[in-house]
Design an enzyme around this catalytic site. Sequence first.
Site, mmCIF file in Angstrom:
data_model
loop_
_atom_site.group_PDB
_atom_site.id
_atom_site.type_symbol
_atom_site.label_atom_id
_atom_site.label_comp_id
_atom_site.label_asym_id
_atom_site.label_seq_id
_atom_site.Cartn_x
_atom_site.Cartn_y
_atom_site.Cartn_z
ATOM 1 N N HIS A 155 0.818 -1.208 0.000
ATOM 2 C CA HIS A 155 0.000 0.000 0.000
ATOM 3 C C HIS A 155 0.856 1.264 0.000
ATOM 4 C CE1 HIS A 155 0.496 -0.323 4.496
ATOM 5 N NE2 HIS A 155 0.494 1.030 4.392
ATOM 6 N N ASP A 204 0.172 -7.700 1.307
ATOM 7 C CA ASP A 204 0.611 -6.313 1.438
ATOM 8 C C ASP A 204 2.139 -6.223 1.563
ATOM 9 O OD1 ASP A 204 0.442 -3.593 1.517
ATOM 10 O OD2 ASP A 204 -0.431 -3.476 3.532
ATOM 11 N N SER A 251 4.593 2.319 8.068
ATOM 12 C CA SER A 251 4.266 1.156 7.243
ATOM 13 C C SER A 251 5.474 0.724 6.423
ATOM 14 C CB SER A 251 3.101 1.488 6.302
ATOM 15 O OG SER A 251 1.942 1.765 7.038
#
Length: 380
Positions: free
Chosen positions: A236, A270, A339
């Site tokens: 992402h 992801d 992230s």
Amino acid sequence: MTTGPEPAAPVAPATVPVHPQVAVPVQAAPVDQRMPQVPMPPGSGHPAPAQPVPVPAQPIPAQPQPYGAVPTQPLGPFPPRPLTAAPGGVPHAVPIPVPSAIPAPPAVPMPPAPPRSRGGLRRLARWDVLTSILTVLLVATVVWQSVTIAGLSSDLDGLRSRLDADRQAAAQAQQAADTRIGALEKKAGEAFDAEHVAAAVLPSVFRVEAGDYTGTAFAVGPAAAGGGTNLFTNFHVVAQVWNQGGRTVKITRDGQRFDAKILAVNKLRDVAHLQTTAKFTGLTVATETVRPGQQIVVVGAPLGLTDTVTTGVVSALREDEDEAGPMIQFDAAINPGNSGGPVINGSSQVVGIAVAKYTGAEGLGLAIPIADACKQFKVC
């Protein structure tokens, strides 16, 4: 009855022993030297005396003479002896005494043999005594050395035995020490040192700029086949660029920016695989599964703030059906921009990739186990 005058008995010549090498002749008296007549007293009635009988002269044979004797003067002639009257007035001739044996001349003394030196005998005796003493000392020395060597050999054997025992004891002690050291090192490794962990991993962590989004990426594993560096981040984080068909993003470290290509992605887990031509040190991944309560360090660039470090513990291992795999729950603080950042254990090994947090709550972060990413992308 008167008897005539009794003639004088002749005297036998005498033999005289002389020197064995010298003959001593005996000279005869001269013929005119006869025995003197003794006149008789008148009226004795005795006839005239008989005429004297001359003594024949005979040579005396030579006799052996002892060695060294000196010859004496030859014997004779002997002087006439007068007649003496016998008892009864009868004169008779008195025999001339002739020695039956001539006494041996005195022996000439021989030079005495030199006496044996007593000093030499004494020296010989001293040498014999000295040799005996030296022999005794030598034997005693040999015996003493033999006994000493035997004692030293016994002592050496004892020392060798003790040395072997000491070596074995030292080896056992060393083994025990190594075991204790290993245990201590293991405990030290388990002991959490956030500063040490952060210092080890920060040079391999980057801020990622992908379109309008920022996040975190980290180098992992050995160098890439082309000599570059492999990196992991979340899908992402690079989704905008990927979905727009782009394949290049920017990574920043210490104010320097480098291009990184998106090689592959896994939207379901992801995870995205990046690669750069710049050379960096890849982090080591953990081979053991994390355990609840294990201390961790999270490194990232929340809100674009690079080299941010937070600490916490593993809260639990969660199964997430939507993510199609297990998730690591931890309580370290994370924010947007963390992230794709690494979750590190106390041994400076990567155990997971930070992916999200529950909104509206604190201390509820999630990470993808690093083992899943390594299975999908063979770069660890």
